[in-house]
Design a protein around this motif. Structure first.
Motif, mmCIF file in Angstrom:
data_model
loop_
_atom_site.group_PDB
_atom_site.id
_atom_site.type_symbol
_atom_site.label_atom_id
_atom_site.label_comp_id
_atom_site.label_asym_id
_atom_site.label_seq_id
_atom_site.Cartn_x
_atom_site.Cartn_y
_atom_site.Cartn_z
ATOM 1 N N PHE A 81 0.801 -1.214 0.000
ATOM 2 C CA PHE A 81 0.000 0.000 0.000
ATOM 3 C C PHE A 81 0.840 1.273 0.000
ATOM 4 O O PHE A 81 0.578 2.205 -0.755
ATOM 5 C CB PHE A 81 -0.935 -0.006 1.206
ATOM 6 C CG PHE A 81 -1.949 1.085 1.154
ATOM 7 C CD1 PHE A 81 -2.994 1.022 0.248
ATOM 8 C CD2 PHE A 81 -1.861 2.186 1.985
ATOM 9 C CE1 PHE A 81 -3.937 2.023 0.178
ATOM 10 C CE2 PHE A 81 -2.798 3.192 1.927
ATOM 11 C CZ PHE A 81 -3.843 3.108 1.022
ATOM 12 N N SER A 82 1.905 1.322 0.821
ATOM 13 C CA SER A 82 2.685 2.565 0.915
ATOM 14 C C SER A 82 3.496 2.832 -0.344
ATOM 15 O O SER A 82 3.900 3.945 -0.605
ATOM 16 C CB SER A 82 3.630 2.529 2.112
ATOM 17 O OG SER A 82 3.098 1.744 3.116
ATOM 18 N N GLU A 83 3.754 1.756 -1.130
ATOM 19 C CA GLU A 83 4.576 1.959 -2.323
ATOM 20 C C GLU A 83 3.750 2.218 -3.579
ATOM 21 O O GLU A 83 4.299 2.505 -4.625
ATOM 22 C CB GLU A 83 5.467 0.741 -2.584
ATOM 23 C CG GLU A 83 6.552 0.545 -1.548
ATOM 24 C CD GLU A 83 6.307 -0.700 -0.723
ATOM 25 O OE1 GLU A 83 6.376 -1.803 -1.262
ATOM 26 O OE2 GLU A 83 6.013 -0.552 0.473
ATOM 27 N N LEU A 84 2.438 2.096 -3.458
ATOM 28 C CA LEU A 84 1.596 2.236 -4.645
ATOM 29 C C LEU A 84 1.711 3.628 -5.241
ATOM 30 O O LEU A 84 1.691 4.618 -4.530
ATOM 31 C CB LEU A 84 0.129 1.983 -4.297
ATOM 32 C CG LEU A 84 -0.288 0.544 -4.069
ATOM 33 C CD1 LEU A 84 -1.765 0.497 -3.732
ATOM 34 C CD2 LEU A 84 -0.001 -0.289 -5.292
ATOM 35 N N GLU A 85 1.835 3.680 -6.565
ATOM 36 C CA GLU A 85 1.894 4.968 -7.246
ATOM 37 C C GLU A 85 0.516 5.610 -7.273
ATOM 38 O O GLU A 85 0.358 6.808 -7.179
ATOM 39 C CB GLU A 85 2.404 4.778 -8.683
ATOM 40 C CG GLU A 85 3.884 4.489 -8.764
ATOM 41 C CD GLU A 85 4.744 5.611 -8.201
ATOM 42 O OE1 GLU A 85 4.496 6.768 -8.560
ATOM 43 O OE2 GLU A 85 5.648 5.332 -7.392
ATOM 44 N N SER A 86 -0.467 4.774 -7.459
ATOM 45 C CA SER A 86 -1.813 5.318 -7.511
ATOM 46 C C SER A 86 -2.671 4.596 -6.494
ATOM 47 O O SER A 86 -2.290 3.571 -5.955
ATOM 48 C CB SER A 86 -2.394 5.160 -8.901
ATOM 49 O OG SER A 86 -2.109 3.877 -9.369
ATOM 50 N N GLN A 87 -3.823 5.167 -6.256
ATOM 51 C CA GLN A 87 -4.659 4.690 -5.185
ATOM 52 C C GLN A 87 -5.750 3.789 -5.741
ATOM 53 O O GLN A 87 -6.280 4.053 -6.808
ATOM 54 C CB GLN A 87 -5.291 5.927 -4.600
ATOM 55 C CG GLN A 87 -5.929 5.776 -3.298
ATOM 56 C CD GLN A 87 -6.323 7.158 -2.820
ATOM 57 O OE1 GLN A 87 -6.712 8.006 -3.603
ATOM 58 N NE2 GLN A 87 -6.213 7.386 -1.555
ATOM 59 N N HIS A 88 -6.056 2.751 -5.027
ATOM 60 C CA HIS A 88 -7.143 1.896 -5.479
ATOM 61 C C HIS A 88 -8.408 2.250 -4.740
ATOM 62 O O HIS A 88 -8.397 2.426 -3.537
ATOM 63 C CB HIS A 88 -6.791 0.432 -5.234
ATOM 64 C CG HIS A 88 -5.793 -0.075 -6.222
ATOM 65 N ND1 HIS A 88 -6.092 -1.024 -7.152
ATOM 66 C CD2 HIS A 88 -4.515 0.296 -6.454
ATOM 67 C CE1 HIS A 88 -5.030 -1.235 -7.914
ATOM 68 N NE2 HIS A 88 -4.059 -0.448 -7.503
ATOM 69 N N MET A 89 -9.477 2.375 -5.479
ATOM 70 C CA MET A 89 -10.756 2.669 -4.859
ATOM 71 C C MET A 89 -11.175 1.455 -4.040
ATOM 72 O O MET A 89 -11.151 0.333 -4.540
ATOM 73 C CB MET A 89 -11.788 2.949 -5.950
ATOM 74 C CG MET A 89 -13.072 3.537 -5.422
ATOM 75 S SD MET A 89 -12.774 5.167 -4.710
ATOM 76 C CE MET A 89 -14.328 5.460 -3.893
#
Lengths: 188, 312
Positions: free
Chosen positions: A82-90
């Motif tokens: 989660f902390s490394e994600l470039e974009s956010q997942h709904m």
């Protein structure tokens, strides 16, 4: 999830008839393996696992006349990256309207890749209660596991390179049934 | 539906699609609080600070539970028991807390703009939990969420907000949100507490509660904020009750299925009669329940993902 970079389709590995046949074969395996089918519940992983799960439930109804409930699992809040994600997942709803305690859970997803989604799904289910068993059904196993996870029921083993992308399309949301392998055409 | 905010300082500068994204995310989080294990591991190892310079029951505990249900650590700071009483400034307080490597600050302060000021010198995410009479964005979000759950929509609903509009941050945030999403807002109260300038926000003003209640879908009652009133805004509490209190007789003027809301704390018998506050039409406890889901959604959308583009 659509990739934004351009990709080239390399092969169409399954069509509607093949998917149907494979699901029929796996349903037979499920029935064979689960002597007490009445204790079985299906949990589909968002998004395409839901539709595969519903198809299997319908098939079991047809073959054995037993109603298998299908729940919906969203694993976003259990991701390990989660902390490394470039974009956010709904975050979408998890809808499991039955107790999982002491049940035999059939976890369903479209593609098995690193195994991280399945790890997240298992943690999520165990937070909901203590199932008797968890079994895994996958339409496409494309290899490259990063965790010690293996599916009980596999539609098709599909050796891929890590660069390749596997698209499972199901007519409930994609208008037609097919499985494609493609490759990004952008910078290597 | 992008959500490209680092902070949540108010509703005024959010777009309708950002508000919709927040409300939709709230629906996904609602179910978590009904589970036997009311916790998901997403924010393990994160630290959130409740920095409250004003008293609060609902908002502070709601944020605390929201953070805990997302597995974050939370530090509760209240000014009365801190070095603020020794004269430490807001800036020094925040910088010292930040030196402890926190990720998000939830700030309530009696001065309008205090959370905004904090963002000018700190790296953390900042959430406004009420700044003076200015804004209280999470309250407006949970109110809209509650209306949507009950009425399935916000467009074209008649929402009557009654009471001390002048001193109410809840009213301001609700006015911004409801008008952005197409509701028809009517403000009601004594002229001294309902400034005509509010008309420029796209709302109607009525000083007669009985008239304003006709065809209302939602009635939102506010508390008289005596702590913010320096002078007398109306002759007597008795007169205020006569003209602006919601009682069963008045309620019958609204639509049959009209819902009653209140951000709390209620002064029973003043703005709202006890039998209405405890009736089936009252959404007051639902609002509290929804508050946790909405605050989980706010924390998730602010703290998740580096560039905050949302993938379905």
């Amino acid at each position: 999830m659509e990739d934004k970079t351009k990709e080239k389709v390399k092969a169409r590995v399954m069509d509607s008839r093949k998917i149907k046949r494979v699901l029929h074969r796996m349903t037979t395996e499920i029935i064979e393996h689960n002597r007490n089918l009445k204790n079985l519940v299906i949990v589909g992983i968002r998004t395409r696992g839901i539709y595969l799960g519903k198809r299997i439930s319908a098939q079991i109804k047809e073959m054995e006349n037993i109603e298998i409930p299908v729940g919906v699992l969203d694993i976003t809040l259990y991701r390990d990256d989660f902390s490394e994600l470039e974009s956010q997942h709904m975050v979408k709803k998890t809808e499991i309207n039955f107790s999982v305690a002491n049940k035999d859970i059939l976890l369903v997803d479209d593609v098995l890749f690193t195994g991280r989604t399945i790890r997240a799904a298992m943690d999520s289910i165990i937070d909901l209660g203590r199932p008797q068993t968890i079994q895994l059904l996958i339409l496409i196993d494309r290899g490259h596991r990063e965790l010690p996870i293996r599916a009980h029921y596999v539609g098709k083993f599909l050796p891929t390179s890590k660069r390749e992308i596997v698209h499972v399309r199901l007519k409930e949301i994609d208008d037609k049934d097919e499985v494609l392998i493609s490759e990004p055409t952008g910078i290597k | 539906m992008p959500f490209n905010q680092k902070h949540l300082l108010g509703i005024e500068h959010l777009s309708p699609s950002e508000i919709t994204t927040l409300l939709e995310a709230g629906e996904s989080f609602l179910e978590i609080s009904t589970r036997e294990v009311k916790k998901v591991p997403i924010f393990r190892g994160k630290t959130i600070v409740n920095l409250f310079f004003e008293p609060s029951t609902r908002t502070r505990s709601s944020f605390e539970l929201a953070a805990k249900r997302l597995s974050s650590d939370i530090l509760n700071f209240s000014s009365q028991s801190s070095s603020v009483v020794k004269g430490e400034s807001l800036k020094d307080t925040v910088r010292n807390l930040e030196a402890m490597n926190v990720d998000t600050l939830i700030i309530r302060h009696s001065c309008s703009g205090a959370p905004h000021y904090v963002t000018t010198f700190c790296q953390s995410h900042v959430i406004n939990a009420g700044d003076g009479p200015h804004e209280h964005p999470t309250q407006a979000l949970l109110d809209a969420f509650t209306i949507k759950q009950e009425k399935k929509k916000l467009e074209n609903l008649k929402v009557v907000i009654v009471g001390d509009i002048l001193h109410s941050r809840v009213a301001r945030s609700n006015i911004f949100l409801l008008t952005k999403l197409g509701a028809h807002v009517v403000l009601v109260g004594p002229p001294s507490l309902v400034p005509v300038e509010f008309k420029k926000f796209g709302v109607d003003i009525d000083y007669n509660l009985d008239r304003a209640l006709e065809k209302a879908d939602v009635i939102m009652m506010l508390r008289i904020q005596s702590e913010r009133q320096q002078k007398n805004y109306f002759p007597s509490i008795r007169e205020y009750i006569n003209l602006y209190s919601l009682n069963p007789k008045r309620y019958r003027r609204a639509k049959k299925d009209a819902i009653i809301m209140h951000p709390g704390p209620i002064n029973r018998g003043v703005e709202l009669s006890t039998d209405l506050a405890d009736s089936a039409k009252s959404m007051i406890l639902k609002q509290v329940e929804h508050g946790i889901a909405i605050r989980m959604a706010v924390l998730y959308l602010l703290m998740g993902g580096k560039e905050r583009e949302i993938i379905d």
